[in-house]
Every structure is written in C-alpha cells, then in structure tokens.
Design a protein around this motif. Structure first.
Motif, mmCIF file in Angstrom:
data_model
loop_
_atom_site.group_PDB
_atom_site.id
_atom_site.type_symbol
_atom_site.label_atom_id
_atom_site.label_comp_id
_atom_site.label_asym_id
_atom_site.label_seq_id
_atom_site.Cartn_x
_atom_site.Cartn_y
_atom_site.Cartn_z
ATOM 1 N N ARG A 164 8.035 -8.251 -2.120
ATOM 2 C CA ARG A 164 7.219 -7.616 -1.080
ATOM 3 C C ARG A 164 5.946 -7.033 -1.689
ATOM 4 O O ARG A 164 4.853 -7.167 -1.137
ATOM 5 N N TRP A 165 6.096 -6.388 -2.847
ATOM 6 C CA TRP A 165 4.922 -5.821 -3.529
ATOM 7 C C TRP A 165 3.980 -6.915 -4.016
ATOM 8 O O TRP A 165 2.761 -6.808 -3.883
ATOM 9 N N THR A 166 4.548 -7.974 -4.583
ATOM 10 C CA THR A 166 3.719 -9.069 -5.089
ATOM 11 C C THR A 166 2.906 -9.699 -3.966
ATOM 12 O O THR A 166 1.712 -9.983 -4.128
ATOM 13 N N SER A 167 3.529 -9.905 -2.816
ATOM 14 C CA SER A 167 2.815 -10.490 -1.677
ATOM 15 C C SER A 167 1.717 -9.545 -1.188
ATOM 16 O O SER A 167 0.594 -9.971 -0.876
ATOM 17 N N PHE A 168 2.032 -8.269 -1.128
ATOM 18 C CA PHE A 168 1.051 -7.284 -0.679
ATOM 19 C C PHE A 168 -0.154 -7.246 -1.622
ATOM 20 O O PHE A 168 -1.311 -7.272 -1.183
ATOM 21 N N TYR A 169 0.121 -7.213 -2.927
ATOM 22 C CA TYR A 169 -0.978 -7.105 -3.887
ATOM 23 C C TYR A 169 -1.806 -8.389 -3.931
ATOM 24 O O TYR A 169 -3.029 -8.345 -4.098
ATOM 25 N N ALA A 170 -1.141 -9.542 -3.767
ATOM 26 C CA ALA A 170 -1.879 -10.807 -3.741
ATOM 27 C C ALA A 170 -2.814 -10.852 -2.534
ATOM 28 O O ALA A 170 -3.965 -11.301 -2.636
ATOM 29 N N ALA A 171 -2.338 -10.393 -1.385
ATOM 30 C CA ALA A 171 -3.188 -10.355 -0.193
ATOM 31 C C ALA A 171 -4.350 -9.386 -0.385
ATOM 32 O O ALA A 171 -5.481 -9.647 0.044
ATOM 33 N N LEU A 172 -4.076 -8.278 -1.056
ATOM 34 C CA LEU A 172 -5.128 -7.300 -1.327
ATOM 35 C C LEU A 172 -6.187 -7.886 -2.256
ATOM 36 O O LEU A 172 -7.396 -7.712 -2.038
#
Length: 201
Positions: free
Chosen positions: A10-18
């Motif tokens: 979940r964090w990896t997806s969030f940071y990639a989108a950011l």
C-alpha cells in the motif's frame, strides 16, 4: 526511487503515485514553452539552453521530492500506511477464513461512529488539555516572578530619582541663599577669618 519507498504494498503504491505526480508537475513546462520565453537564446545556443532547461527541471523535481520526503517522515505517513495495510490484510484473511475477531476494537452494528470516535479522541484531548494547563500554570508563575522583579526595579529607580531630586533641591536652596549674601559681607568675613587665624611659622 528513494529508499523511503521500502515498505508495504500500500505504501509502495502510494509513494509511486506521488512520485509520478511530482514528475508530471515538474515536467509540465515543456522545452517548447521554454523556447517561447527565451527564443533568441535558444536559437543561438540550442545545446546550452536545452541543458539549462533539463537542469532546472531536475532541480525542481529533486527539491520537491526532498521536501515531500521530509513531510512524510515528519508525520510518519509510511508507518501509518504500513499499519493500515497490516490491519486490512489481517481483516481480509479473517473474513475469508470466517474467523470472528474477539479484540477490543470489535465493531458492532449498534455502535455509532461518533461514539467510537469520542472514545478514542476524548482521552487524548483531555491529556493534551492537562498538558496545556500545566504549561499555562508554569507560564503564569514565570510571569508573576518577572512582574515582581520589574516592580522591584521600578521602585528602586523611583527611590533613586526621589533621593537625587531631594539633593538637587537642597543644593539649589543653598546656592540661592549664598547668592543672597552681599559680596561686601563675604569679603569682610573672609578678611576677619584670615586675621583671626594664627600666623603660620
């Protein structure tokens, strides 16, 4: 990608989108837009202008990324998202297995969201209120001490001014009386005093 991205899915997806949003925002200004602003320079020195444009874009992206990383670390976003991911993952596993959750956070249909939120937030707010009240009491004590010191200094200054004023009044009075004495009397008194003194050997 920054090392800050290591964590849950979940964090990896969030940071990639950011990161993608940062890249889009910093590269939204194209080289064609840059040429319109500096047309003569870009025409005369295309290689240099292109290098400067890329450098500026990279600097903007790096600066925004660093600032975002600082904010994410400041508010522990990664840890919170990792915890959320763990909770959601565990809940999905229990749901698939049909296991009932016996913990204190068991949700009930008759439990109102406001009541649950109050149960969580009110103790925290009361703790913060106690902390602020203690801080306010300490500040009040400090202000009282400072006020007492200031009043003592003011009193000492007033006493010194009053004493100086009294001395000046006495000096003015003596000077005025001295000026009232006729010069002839002063000379006569001085002569008599000198004659009455024994001659020095």
């Amino acid at each position: 990608m920054s090392s800050i991205t290591a964590g849950s899915k979940r964090w990896t997806s969030f940071y990639a989108a950011l990161q993608a949003a940062i890249q889009r925002s910093t590269h939204k200004w194209t080289y064609e837009d840059f040429q319109e602003c500096f047309s003569l320079w870009c025409e005369e020195e295309p290689a240099s202008s292109s290098t400067v444009f890329n450098t500026v874009a990279q600097h903007m992206e790096s600066g925004i990324t660093n600032r975002v990383d600082e904010l994410l670390a400041q508010f522990s976003v990664k840890d919170n998202l990792d915890k959320l991911h763990a909770v959601v993952t565990e809940a999905k596993k229990r749901k698939r297995a049909g296991d009932a959750y016996e913990g204190q956070d068991l949700w009930r249909e008759n439990l109102q969201p406001r009541a649950a939120a109050r149960a969580r937030t009110i103790p925290l707010l009361e703790k913060e209120k106690d902390r602020l009240q203690a801080m306010l009491a300490e500040l009040d004590q400090s202000n009282l001490r400072l006020q007492a010191e200031i009043q003592a200094h003011v009193k000492a200054r007033e006493d010194a001014d009053a004493e100086a004023t009294a001395l000046l009044d006495v000096l003015e009075e003596v000077t005025a009386k001295w000026n009232e004495v006729p010069m002839d009397e002063i000379e006569s008194w001085t002569l008599q005093t000198a004659e009455s003194l024994p001659n020095s050997k």
